[in-house]
Write an enzyme that holds these catalytic residues in place. Structure first.
Site, PDB file in Angstrom:
ATOM      1  N   LYS B  78       0.905  -1.132   0.147  1.00  0.00           N
ATOM      2  CA  LYS B  78      -0.239   0.130   0.157  1.00  0.00           C
ATOM      3  C   LYS B  78       0.845   1.152   0.108  1.00  0.00           C
ATOM      4  CE  LYS B  78      -3.926   2.083   2.496  1.00  0.00           C
ATOM      5  NZ  LYS B  78      -4.803   1.983   3.927  1.00  0.00           N
ATOM      6  N   SER B 157      -9.829   2.025   2.685  1.00  0.00           N
ATOM      7  CA  SER B 157      -8.993   2.729   1.805  1.00  0.00           C
ATOM      8  C   SER B 157      -7.938   1.795   0.890  1.00  0.00           C
ATOM      9  CB  SER B 157      -8.121   3.761   2.732  1.00  0.00           C
ATOM     10  OG  SER B 157      -7.352   2.913   3.651  1.00  0.00           O
ATOM     11  N   SER B 181     -10.288  -0.039   6.888  1.00  0.00           N
ATOM     12  CA  SER B 181      -9.814  -0.027   5.677  1.00  0.00           C
ATOM     13  C   SER B 181      -9.082  -1.262   5.160  1.00  0.00           C
ATOM     14  CB  SER B 181      -8.666   1.134   5.582  1.00  0.00           C
ATOM     15  OG  SER B 181      -9.500   2.394   5.538  1.00  0.00           O
TER      16      SER B 181
END
Lengths: 485, 493
Positions: B78, B157, B181
């Site tokens: 990420k 997210s 997330s």
């Protein structure tokens, strides 16, 4: 109340509280491993944490916490076993995180007190409200480039102790005495070097005036004063300014002011309306800081003897005057020098020699105790020679001057220059006979009733001996010769 | 071996150790998969040369018998994680071009275990969003499609992470979970995602969103893969003051332990208006699977659940408003020049931050400001303690809780972006665990009538990830979830 200030409309009482920022003596910063040393090249001591790089996290430097606790103990203050670090949010170019990590609601140290000694030897206890740890900011330089500002982050994140007093001071002199005493305690403890020129110790001064015994007036805060002289000048200026405004029918604005060192005046920095909203909240990157009572006890037991205790001992055990004791204990180095010099000697005599001759000579030569040419042992040796009658006090002054000049020992100088006091009664008697024979007319006058001539004979004998004759013996033998004949 | 992408992590490790495949072959296949599915926009940077070099090193270590736990396994990261020498932007324009000179602790742990870095994965800007639609790189797309073939969000997210694992362009991926997330995108994309206990994975080197809630965790295809990756990710880290010293349990062993004798709580408050009936059906199915496997299902109450979302949307923005103050144009990232310092701050932050980030900074600044602090921030913190208290009470009687992971399946790209409050509701089942610091795992349980994956969530006691893996292992086996998304590398199975 001698501290009252007389205005056009009557007397005013001055109320002063101080916030002192003291840089913690530590190798590393409060939350990063970067060096906290002074005088490095710009941005040399900056870690990723200090520069607030993305994802960087603060980790408490336990030594800074211990320094704060030591200071709290030195101020006889409450040590809070649980304290909390908060974020104080504001934007500035030399504050990389966009917040300062500080302690707002739950400081590490609570209430304490500090005893100040005034010039007349009187003492007053000043309340300490709290002591908390916080990060210093960096330095912005606006004069290095025509359109840009330069930022030096070396100081960013260095640990500071903010020490907040109660509004207990009533004059500029008391405020100065407070800072001097606080600095002395910090130096004794080794928790701050107290160096005001380098900015290790700076004060914000809160001043208000009121009618004696009346309700508190509105205060102003003058920021960032870095010398005792500036602290006193800023207070004096604020007191005069405030009294004038009130006596002219005006009111004091609660505001933050700056001191102009060139003119000795203060001016508005920001008004109450412009005050920052710092949006304090507990720093979620840090857990509440826990210290154990065992840790506090261990720190307490390793604490050095503090100036108040030494002062009490010097007065009680050694019989020193309040003044001498205060002067000698103000600095840890001075007290240590005194203890070493007076060990096994006449304590009061050593104190006299230190406060008068030694400090005088240091002052005159611009030297400090640190690079004093006379070691404490040598000063003790000199006093020893006076005490045992080897030299007189007057000769000792010459020997002292020689020691200060050359760094030699007292006995060596006395030997070398043959300054040893003459206590041989035969030799003294011979000198006296010589003086009396040369002044037969005066001997007759003396015996005829002119008593005052005795001092003349003493002086003549001492002069003939080159100052080395034992004055007590000269007196005794002379009297028997003049009166007994 | 032809179907390199078909191997899960545990199987790939076996194949690598047997030298049936090489790390370079496996990595090459994944790099190809990432290229082939580039339309999903789940990578924001592919580091092919770096990946192949790491894979070659892995092959050497395998040859000498020095293979680590994740040796040779291709991993996507990420973009919230700082990776040394590789662009790390939190998918924000304000960090465009930022290349950190340091490696986050979590990714360093992965590389130390032999993992191979494929590249950086798309996410919501500063992890603020539930659909990966706030990214400065544009939305990442869910490889799953409904009958109408409309592009769906992968969740957020960590949308890029879930999308890549589901699309088989990453075998494993890192995520972070502040309010769901990891778990919500895992559920939307039909993969397994764990949010560990707060403090279990180091936050050092991860761009902070809300420090008291942020926690890194793994995205994987299977529960066993997840336990494997988690074992390598977690560590105590002296550089993170909130990092735990509690020893890690045997997570890999826990996966097959079953739930016989476990007490599983079913919180009655985990229902909401407008909740998909298929979600409720799956939840009931999940309870039945666990009961059949020997667990005792117990109804429990978490009475303050309804206050979790409002409390979260005060606390998270409050911390974010302070955490994001460092992006000021002074030292790194974007700077928009102006006449004054304040002007430069304003211009830089106006240009650098997207709308959602700006919204949250403003909310956070407001709730911390003088006069509002007590009414908002302080009250939210009290609510947070009550929510923690609810869980503590429940865990007196049960070993874990079973809930739906999300109130619905994935929604179309662009559908909810204009309505922030509706978007916030996506987090309703996931946020309480963040507020309480508890571990939670999302496991695929089935699909909707439209063919979209739905997930179940298991919540556990602090530092008891092992129980989550026991329960998740049973759910995975019972669900027999073998469907794959339409837009998967190598074609649908």
């Amino acid at each position: 109340m001698s501290d009252l200030v007389t205005g056009r409309t009557g007397d005013w009482e001055v109320v002063i509280g101080l916030e002192v920022h003291a840089q913690v003596s530590s190798n590393a910063k409060l939350f990063s491993g970067a060096s906290a040393s002074f005088g490095s090249a710009p941005n040399e001591n900056v870690s990723l944490v200090d520069a607030a790089m993305p994802g960087m996290l603060p980790v408490i430097n336990r030594e800074c916490v211990y320094q704060a606790i030591r200071t709290g103990l030195g101020l006889k203050a409450q040590i809070n076993l649980t304290s909390v670090f908060d974020r104080k949010n504001y934007f500035y170019a030399d504050l990389p995180q966009g917040y300062q990590i500080s302690q707002f609601k739950d400081p590490i140290v609570g209430e304490g007190s500090l005893r100040i000694v005034m010039a007349d030897g009187s003492t007053r206890d000043i309340g300490i409200e709290r002591l908390h740890l916080e990060q210093d900011a960096g330095k912005s330089m606006h004069d290095q480039h025509p359109t840009k500002s330069y930022i030096d982050l070396n100081r960013t994140g260095v640990a500071l102790m903010e020490i907040v007093s109660r509004p207990d001071m009533r004059s500029a002199a008391e405020a100065a005495a407070y800072v001097r005493k606080l600095r002395s305690i910090l130096r004794y403890l080794g928790t701050c070097d107290g160096n005001m020129e380098e900015g290790s110790l700076r004060a914000d001064v809160n001043v208000s005036v009121r009618r004696p015994g009346g309700p508190l007036g509105t205060r102003t805060e003058t920021k960032n004063l870095n010398s005792l002289r500036f602290i006193q000048a800023a207070i004096d200026y604020e007191v005069a300014r405030q009294i004038e405004i009130i006596e002219d029918g005006g009111a004091i604005d609660q505001e933050t002011r700056l001191f102009d060192t060139a003119t000795g005046t203060t001016r508005t920095m920001r008004s109450k309306e412009d005050a920052h909203d710092y949006r304090y909240f507990p720093d979620p990157d840090l857990l509440p800081m826990i210290v154990t009572q065992d840790e506090v006890d261990a720190l307490a037991s390793a604490l050095p003897e503090l100036p108040d205790d030494i002062r009490d001992r010097l007065m009680g055990e050694y019989g020193l005057s309040a003044y001498d004791a205060s002067v000698i204990t103000e600095e840890r180095d001075t007290a240590r020098y005194y203890e070493a010099a007076s060990d096994g000697r006449d304590r009061k005599l050593v104190a006299n020699w230190m406060t008068v001759e030694l400090f005088g000579a240091l002052n005159k030569s611009g030297k400090s105790l640190e690079n004093c040419p006379i070691s404490p042992e040598k000063l003790g040796e000199l006093v020893g020679l006076i005490s045992d009658g080897t030299i007189s006090g007057r000769i000792a002054k010459d020997v002292f001057a020689d020691m200060f000049e050359t760094g030699k020992g007292a006995a060596a100088i006395v030997d070398e220059k043959g300054l040893k006091q003459v206590s041989d009664s035969g030799a003294i008697e011979a000198l006296i006979d010589q003086v009396l024979a040369a002044n037969q007319d005066k001997v007759d006058d003396y015996r005829g009733g002119k008593d005052k001539l005795f001092g003349f004979f003493v002086g003549q004998v001492m002069k003939e001996s080159g100052g080395q004759a034992n004055p007590g013996m000269v007196n005794q033998i002379l009297r028997s010769k003049l009166d007994g004949a | 071996m032809s179907d390199l992408l078909g191997l899960n992590a545990v199987a790939a490790r076996e194949a690598l150790d047997k030298k049936a495949i090489s790390a370079v072959e496996l990595t090459t296949a994944y790099l190809g998969a990432a290229e082939a599915t580039a339309g999903l926009n789940n990578y924001v940077a592919l580091t092919a040369d770096h990946a192949l070099a790491m894979a070659a090193e892995s092959d050497k270590r395998i040859a000498t018998g020095a293979a680590g736990l994740l040796e040779g396994l291709p991993i996507g990261v990420k973009d919230l994680f700082c990776t040394k020498g590789i662009s790390s932007t939190a998918c924000s324009n304000i960090l465009k071009g930022f290349v950190p000179p340091y490696e986050s602790t979590v990714t360093a742990n992965l590389w130390a275990a032999g993992g191979v870095m494929l590249g950086k994965l798309n996410c919501d800007e500063f992890a603020m969003g539930s659909g990966n639609e706030t990214s400065a790189y544009g939305p990442a797309i869910n490889p799953w499609q409904g009958k109408d073939k409309v592009d769906l969000v992968p969740g957020g997210s960590s949308g890029g992470s879930a999308s890549a694992v589901a699309a088989r362009s990453a075998l494993l991926a890192t995520g972070t979970d502040t309010g769901g997330s990891i778990r919500q995108p895992a559920a939307f994309c039909g993969v397994v995602g764990l949010k560990p206990t707060y403090g279990r994975c180091s936050r050092w080197g991860i761009v902070a969103f809300a420090s008291s809630l942020d926690q890194a965790g793994p995205f994987t295809r299977t529960v066993a893969d997840n336990a494997l990756m988690m074992t390598a990710m977690a560590s105590h880290d002296a550089k993170d003051s909130t990092s735990t010293q509690t020893p890690l349990q045997d997570l890999i062993g826990a996966v097959g332990d079953g739930v016989k004798g476990m007490k599983i709580g079913v919180p009655k408050e985990y229902v909401m208006d407008g909740m998909d009936s298929e979600v409720v059906t799956l939840w009931e199915q999940g309870q039945a699977w666990l009961r059949d496997a020997g667990a005792e299902l117990i109804d429990v109450s978490l009475p303050h659940t309804k206050y979790a979302l409002p409390a979260y949307y005060i606390i998270a923005p409050a911390e974010a408003s302070s955490n994001l103050a460092r992006y000021d144009g002074v030292r790194y990232g974007m700077r928009v020049d102006a006449e004054t310092l304040d002007g430069m701050y304003e211009a830089t932050r106006a240009a650098g931050f997207g709308e959602e980030v700006q919204r949250r900074i403003m909310i956070g600044t407001y709730v911390l400001s003088a006069g509002y602090y007590d009414a908002y921030y302080l009250k939210a913190q009290k609510v947070r303690r009550l929510i923690k208290g609810d869980f503590d009470a429940a865990f007196q009687t049960v070993d874990a809780l079973l809930t739906p992971a999300t109130p619905s399946a994935a929604f179309p790209v662009g559908r909810k972006i204009d309505d922030p409050v509706t978007n916030f509701l996506n987090d309703v089942f996931t946020v309480p665990a963040n507020l309480a610091g508890l571990p939670g795992i999302a496991v695929p349980g089935g699909v909707t009538s439209d063919g979209l994956p739905l997930g179940l969530q298991v919540l556990g006691r602090p530092f008891d990830e092992a129980s989550l893996y026991r329960v998740a292992g049973v759910l995975e086996q019972a669900a027999g979830f073998t469907m794959t998304p339409a837009r998967m590398a190598g074609g649908a199975a």
